[in-house]
Design a protein around this motif. Structure first.
Motif, PDB file in Angstrom:
ATOM      1  N   ASN A 363       0.840  -1.185   0.000  1.00 44.14           N
ATOM      2  CA  ASN A 363       0.000   0.000   0.000  1.00 44.14           C
ATOM      3  C   ASN A 363       0.884   1.247   0.000  1.00 44.14           C
ATOM      4  OD1 ASN A 363      -2.308  -1.642   0.151  1.00 44.14           O
ATOM      5  ND2 ASN A 363      -2.218  -1.683   2.397  1.00 44.14           N
ATOM      6  N   TYR A 364       1.307   1.619  -1.187  1.00 47.64           N
ATOM      7  CA  TYR A 364       2.148   2.806  -1.355  1.00 47.64           C
ATOM      8  C   TYR A 364       3.409   2.754  -0.492  1.00 47.64           C
ATOM      9  CZ  TYR A 364      -2.049   4.549  -3.630  1.00 47.64           C
ATOM     10  OH  TYR A 364      -3.139   4.688  -4.469  1.00 47.64           O
ATOM     11  N   GLY A 365       4.067   1.589  -0.537  1.00 47.35           N
ATOM     12  CA  GLY A 365       5.320   1.424   0.189  1.00 47.35           C
ATOM     13  C   GLY A 365       5.163   0.938   1.615  1.00 47.35           C
ATOM     14  N   GLN A 366       3.944   0.695   2.055  1.00 46.78           N
ATOM     15  CA  GLN A 366       3.684   0.193   3.399  1.00 46.78           C
ATOM     16  C   GLN A 366       3.063  -1.201   3.319  1.00 46.78           C
ATOM     17  OE1 GLN A 366       4.637   1.929   6.174  1.00 46.78           O
ATOM     18  NE2 GLN A 366       5.474   3.437   4.715  1.00 46.78           N
ATOM     19  N   ARG A 367       3.417  -2.038   4.297  1.00 49.30           N
ATOM     20  CA  ARG A 367       2.867  -3.396   4.333  1.00 49.30           C
ATOM     21  C   ARG A 367       1.368  -3.379   4.597  1.00 49.30           C
ATOM     22  NH1 ARG A 367       5.928  -6.535   8.734  1.00 49.30           N
ATOM     23  NH2 ARG A 367       6.290  -4.453   9.551  1.00 49.30           N
ATOM     24  N   GLY A 368       0.643  -4.188   3.819  1.00 50.53           N
ATOM     25  CA  GLY A 368      -0.791  -4.324   4.019  1.00 50.53           C
ATOM     26  C   GLY A 368      -1.138  -5.714   4.510  1.00 50.53           C
ATOM     27  N   ALA A 369      -2.194  -6.258   3.990  1.00 51.09           N
ATOM     28  CA  ALA A 369      -2.653  -7.582   4.409  1.00 51.09           C
ATOM     29  C   ALA A 369      -1.686  -8.664   3.936  1.00 51.09           C
ATOM     30  CB  ALA A 369      -4.052  -7.843   3.846  1.00 51.09           C
ATOM     31  N   VAL A 370      -1.627  -9.763   4.714  1.00 52.22           N
ATOM     32  CA  VAL A 370      -0.736 -10.867   4.367  1.00 52.22           C
ATOM     33  C   VAL A 370      -1.256 -11.585   3.130  1.00 52.22           C
ATOM     34  CG1 VAL A 370       0.209 -13.075   5.125  1.00 52.22           C
ATOM     35  CG2 VAL A 370       0.016 -11.181   6.744  1.00 52.22           C
ATOM     36  N   GLN A 371      -0.357 -11.795   2.159  1.00 54.14           N
ATOM     37  CA  GLN A 371      -0.696 -12.602   0.978  1.00 54.14           C
ATOM     38  C   GLN A 371      -0.269 -14.048   1.181  1.00 54.14           C
ATOM     39  OE1 GLN A 371       1.118 -10.850  -2.469  1.00 54.14           O
ATOM     40  NE2 GLN A 371      -0.167  -9.008  -2.438  1.00 54.14           N
ATOM     41  N   ALA A 372       0.957 -14.236   1.696  1.00 57.43           N
ATOM     42  CA  ALA A 372       1.478 -15.586   1.907  1.00 57.43           C
ATOM     43  C   ALA A 372       2.621 -15.523   2.904  1.00 57.43           C
ATOM     44  CB  ALA A 372       1.945 -16.211   0.605  1.00 57.43           C
ATOM     45  N   SER A 373       2.787 -16.616   3.661  1.00 57.79           N
ATOM     46  CA  SER A 373       3.888 -16.714   4.616  1.00 57.79           C
ATOM     47  C   SER A 373       4.363 -18.159   4.651  1.00 57.79           C
ATOM     48  CB  SER A 373       3.422 -16.275   6.009  1.00 57.79           C
ATOM     49  OG  SER A 373       4.487 -16.361   6.941  1.00 57.79           O
ATOM     50  N   ASP A 374       5.685 -18.349   4.415  1.00 54.46           N
ATOM     51  CA  ASP A 374       6.260 -19.693   4.361  1.00 54.46           C
ATOM     52  C   ASP A 374       7.628 -19.699   5.027  1.00 54.46           C
ATOM     53  OD1 ASP A 374       4.250 -20.996   2.444  1.00 54.46           O
ATOM     54  OD2 ASP A 374       4.960 -19.288   1.251  1.00 54.46           O
ATOM     55  N   LYS A 375       8.038 -20.879   5.477  1.00 49.75           N
ATOM     56  CA  LYS A 375       9.378 -21.086   6.027  1.00 49.75           C
ATOM     57  C   LYS A 375      10.052 -22.199   5.233  1.00 49.75           C
ATOM     58  CE  LYS A 375       8.326 -19.679  10.793  1.00 49.75           C
ATOM     59  NZ  LYS A 375       9.244 -18.515  10.820  1.00 49.75           N
ATOM     60  N   LEU A 376      11.256 -21.921   4.725  1.00 51.30           N
ATOM     61  CA  LEU A 376      12.022 -22.906   3.972  1.00 51.30           C
ATOM     62  C   LEU A 376      13.416 -23.007   4.558  1.00 51.30           C
ATOM     63  CD1 LEU A 376       9.914 -21.553   1.744  1.00 51.30           C
ATOM     64  CD2 LEU A 376      11.222 -22.980   0.169  1.00 51.30           C
ATOM     65  N   ASN A 377      13.940 -24.220   4.601  1.00 54.53           N
ATOM     66  CA  ASN A 377      15.297 -24.472   5.063  1.00 54.53           C
ATOM     67  C   ASN A 377      16.027 -25.292   4.011  1.00 54.53           C
ATOM     68  OD1 ASN A 377      15.315 -23.478   7.998  1.00 54.53           O
ATOM     69  ND2 ASN A 377      13.499 -24.796   7.951  1.00 54.53           N
ATOM     70  N   ALA A 378      17.133 -24.756   3.526  1.00 57.11           N
ATOM     71  CA  ALA A 378      17.944 -25.459   2.531  1.00 57.11           C
ATOM     72  C   ALA A 378      19.163 -26.064   3.198  1.00 57.11           C
ATOM     73  CB  ALA A 378      18.379 -24.503   1.427  1.00 57.11           C
ATOM     74  N   ASN A 379      19.498 -27.293   2.808  1.00 57.75           N
ATOM     75  CA  ASN A 379      20.677 -27.987   3.310  1.00 57.75           C
ATOM     76  C   ASN A 379      21.557 -28.384   2.128  1.00 57.75           C
ATOM     77  OD1 ASN A 379      20.043 -28.599   6.388  1.00 57.75           O
ATOM     78  ND2 ASN A 379      18.156 -28.982   5.231  1.00 57.75           N
ATOM     79  N   SER A 380      22.796 -27.904   2.143  1.00 55.93           N
ATOM     80  CA  SER A 380      23.729 -28.183   1.054  1.00 55.93           C
ATOM     81  C   SER A 380      25.008 -28.759   1.640  1.00 55.93           C
ATOM     82  CB  SER A 380      24.036 -26.896   0.279  1.00 55.93           C
ATOM     83  OG  SER A 380      25.038 -27.109  -0.681  1.00 55.93           O
ATOM     84  N   SER A 381      25.378 -29.958   1.193  1.00 56.27           N
ATOM     85  CA  SER A 381      26.595 -30.609   1.682  1.00 56.27           C
ATOM     86  C   SER A 381      27.273 -31.327   0.523  1.00 56.27           C
ATOM     87  CB  SER A 381      26.278 -31.628   2.781  1.00 56.27           C
ATOM     88  OG  SER A 381      25.681 -31.003   3.898  1.00 56.27           O
ATOM     89  N   PHE A 382      28.597 -31.316   0.549  1.00 55.41           N
ATOM     90  CA  PHE A 382      29.333 -32.103  -0.429  1.00 55.41           C
ATOM     91  C   PHE A 382      30.698 -32.464   0.137  1.00 55.41           C
ATOM     92  CE2 PHE A 382      30.505 -27.736  -1.360  1.00 55.41           C
ATOM     93  CZ  PHE A 382      31.853 -27.790  -1.684  1.00 55.41           C
ATOM     94  N   ALA A 383      31.151 -33.662  -0.233  1.00 48.93           N
ATOM     95  CA  ALA A 383      32.503 -34.124   0.072  1.00 48.93           C
ATOM     96  C   ALA A 383      33.305 -34.093  -1.222  1.00 48.93           C
ATOM     97  CB  ALA A 383      32.467 -35.530   0.650  1.00 48.93           C
ATOM     98  N   PHE A 384      34.571 -33.726  -1.122  1.00 50.17           N
ATOM     99  CA  PHE A 384      35.361 -33.582  -2.339  1.00 50.17           C
ATOM    100  C   PHE A 384      36.764 -34.161  -2.149  1.00 50.17           C
ATOM    101  CE2 PHE A 384      35.918 -29.655   0.078  1.00 50.17           C
ATOM    102  CZ  PHE A 384      37.299 -29.482   0.082  1.00 50.17           C
TER     103      PHE A 384
END
Length: 690
Positions: A363-384
């Motif tokens: 709303n003109y640069g201000q937060r309005g109503a919630v559209q969506a809310s999610d939590k994601l966790n990425a795990n990256s591992s490698f052996a070389f």
């Protein structure tokens, strides 16, 4: 004249090679790099590497990495507006509406790229880097998941003179409200080294609603706490804000290129919505280097970062909070005989990034109503594992491989709560085989085969359409390349030619769609690409550095990049784009420069960049026209205020006053492809050494 220059540079067919330029001794001596654990002379390196040192950075305006990075063949860096970087190595920008993806970035011993696939390169100030090594092509064998390449950044303070303290202050101002200030403190005493960089940058920008500012602090410390071990610590904090003016249509671009995106129907304008980026990043890492004995060495690094990211966009207001924690460690075994030098590295890298995604009405640069809310966790591992064998200082062989494990979990909070779920990808084995052969002290040949692999980033899995796309798969492919290097005429001449073929499968590409009459993006896997390329380079001191003649030194550099990149078996719904040119990639790029050293410490630097037309959509129905960029810089060193030395300089960019877009919005809805770059502009600066 433009046609003549373009034809001449294409005939020469060479690219710029950024060799060390800090003083006359380094300019003519052999350049040493460290891309794959071992210190190597560049002429013997098995990979294709672009080296940008502080001398190269200092020849450009201090406001951006763009001009310096674009001197490296096969690399394209864009800046849609001040502070908004995009970067690709030998490939497509289709994955990156903004930012950097499918490229791994390290700062000293620490990964700057998080487990979610984001690399906040624009958080860094140019003053915080002393050198960039750009490793072109897939490097997944020892640097983890990437399908484009790797950038190794050497921060300021890595090389501090023994028992010294110095302070350098630099001020630079220019057109369109540009101002850049940075201060560098370096201290070395006994077993302790410290380097502190502070910087502030601002700009009003060329277009409406394109101002930016960044506050930056960086500290690098090294402590040799025993004869055979040292501890290193890196810390930086960045507070970056830049407004995003948005893309223009062809008609708007022609009528008034300074415009920001105007309102259209129910969609408000970029100014009304105060569209922009607010990003605060805190990064820290500690590494310990222990030489166990004459054969064994162990290195371990721990690192963490936190980013508070806000993006009021035209159609929504996005907030992200990202926290990363990781570790990288390897053991090195070295054994040398009279004929063979062996080095074996075995290690691992593991990190986790948690991201809270929250989208609201804007709303003109201000937060309005919630559209969506999610939590994601990425795990990256490698052996070389990495093995290098140097036979008789002639044949250099590198064999390396990694096993990559990547996955993420997610849960939705709004608008509908979804319990935590996990999506894991199969373990990927990523080999690299490379060798170089030194025919004599001046000529070497090299070849390599490597596999690239890049899983989707969290920003692609959960794009602005607010849907978690669990069907999005990693992209992968095999890269084959060969090259020749020549260094002669008493090391005044350097030539490098590389040819490669990269067959990318499952390429990740961006799509835009209207959702409830609002623009949103999502990502899909396309069929793939076939990428044939040629990169060649030359750097020649026509007049070597001297203290005898009127001309104290004259160096010419040229760069030539040919990118014959095509879509392969690419179907998008009912459209068949197979065989089309790869979107966002110019077929030809030529960069040429002249470095002239004159009496009384005067210097003149000139650079010309030719970029051919660029396809802006997958159908190849719209192209950005070709352009020529000419820039110049004149400097005077060894001036004094009392006993305090200083230097001054002035410069100009886009001298031909070209009208062009630097950072196109590819496949944009409504034909809003163009983000117009600045017209002819000027800058000047002062550097004081204390």
């Amino acid at each position: 004249m433009k046609t003549f220059l373009t034809g001449l540079f294409a005939l020469i067919g060479v690219t710029s090679f950024a060799q060390a330029q800090q003083d006359s001794i380094r300019r003519l001596n052999q350049v040493t790099i460290r891309p794959y654990f071992s210190n190597q002379s560049l002429i013997r390196s098995t990979g294709t590497i672009g080296l940008i040192d502080s001398g190269t950075l200092n020849k450009q305006s201090g406001n951006s990495f763009v001009s310096a990075v674009n001197t490296v063949p096969g690399v394209r860096m864009e800046e849609r507006s001040p502070g908004s970087y995009r970067l690709s190595i030998r490939g497509s920008l289709l994955r990156s509406p903004f930012g950097i993806r499918n490229i791994k970035i390290y700062m000293d011993d620490f990964p700057l790229t998080d487990a979610g696939g984001n690399s906040y390169l624009n958080a860094l100030d140019v003053a915080g880097a002393s050198q960039l090594q750009i490793l072109k092509g897939p490097q997944s064998s020892i640097y983890g998941a990437n399908s484009g390449g790797v950038i190794l950044i050497q921060p300021q303070g890595t090389n501090v003179p023994t028992d010294s303290t110095s302070v350098v202050l630099k001020l630079e101002g220019g057109s369109f409200g540009a101002f850049h200030q940075n201060a560098l403190l370096q201290h070395q005493s006994g077993k302790y080294k410290l380097s502190i960089t502070q910087a502030y940058q601002r700009s009003d920008g060329y277009r409406d609603h394109s101002n930016m500012d960044r506050k930056y602090f960086q500290a690098l410390q090294k402590w040799d706490y025993t004869k055979n071990a040292n501890l290193k610590a890196l810390l930086f904090y960045s507070d970056l804000h830049y407004n995003t003016p948005g893309g223009l249509t062809e008609a708007q671009y022609q009528q008034n290129p300074k415009l920001s995106r105007p309102a259209a129907g129910q969609i408000k304008s970029a100014i009304d919505q105060k569209a922009g980026i607010y990003s605060k990043t805190l990064y820290g890492g500690i590494s310990n280097n222990w030489i166990i004995n004459g054969n064994f060495k162990h290195v371990i690094s721990v690192f963490s970062s936190y980013t508070d990211f806000k993006n009021p966009f035209i159609t929504n207001y996005e907030k992200r909070k990202e926290f990363t924690l990781g570790l990288r460690s390897y053991l090195e075994y070295t054994r040398n005989t009279s004929h063979v030098e062996w080095k074996f590295n075995l290690g691992l890298e593991s990190m986790k990034t948690g991201t809270d995604f929250d989208n609201y009405d804007n709303n003109y640069g201000q937060r309005g109503a919630v559209q969506a809310s999610d939590k994601l966790n990425a795990n990256s591992s490698f052996a070389f594992a990495h093995l290098s064998i140097d036979l008789l200082q002639k044949l250099f062989i590198e064999l390396s491989a990694s096993a990559n494990l990547y996955g993420y979990n997610y849960k939705s909070i709004a608008p509908v709560a979804i319990p935590k779920k996990t999506n894991r990808f199969d373990i990927q084995f990523m080999p690299r085989v490379a060798l170089s052969y030194k025919i004599d002290d001046q000529l070497s040949l090299r070849t390599s085969v490597s596999k690239g692999y890049s899983p989707p980033s969290l920003a692609e899995v959960r794009a602005s359409n607010n849907v978690i796309n669990v069907d999005l798969q990693p992209e992968y492919g095999w890269n084959y390349e060969t090259g020749v290097r020549y260094e002669g005429v008493n090391k005044r001449l350097f030539v490098d030619v590389t040819g490669f073929y990269y067959n990318l499968k499952n390429a990740i590409v961006r799509r835009t769609v209207l959702v409830n009459e609002k623009e949103a993006e999502y990502f899909i896997n396309a069929g793939g690409t076939k990428q044939w390329g040629l990169e060649s380079s030359l750097a020649f001191w026509i007049i070597p550095l001297n203290n005898i003649h009127f001309v104290k030194g004259l160096q010419l550099k040229n760069s030539y990049t040919l990118s014959h990149f095509k879509f392969d078996q690419y179907l998008d719904k009912t459209n068949n784009f197979s065989g089309n040119d790869l979107t966002g990639v110019p077929k030809t790029t030529i960069v040429s420069s002249t470095d002239l050293q004159l009496p009384k410490s005067f210097s003149v630097f000139l650079q010309h960049n030719y970029t051919s037309s660029i396809p802006l959509n997958d159908a190849n129905t719209v192209y950005a026209r070709k352009y020529h960029l000419v820039q110049a810089k004149i400097g005077k060193k060894n001036l004094y205020i009392g006993n305090v030395p200083f230097e001054i300089y002035i410069g100009a960019d886009n001298i031909l006053n070209e009208k062009y877009s630097l950072g196109n919005d590819l496949n944009a809805l409504g034909g809003r492809y163009f983000n117009v770059a600045a017209t002819r502009n000027f800058y000047g600066g002062l550097l004081i050494c204390l």
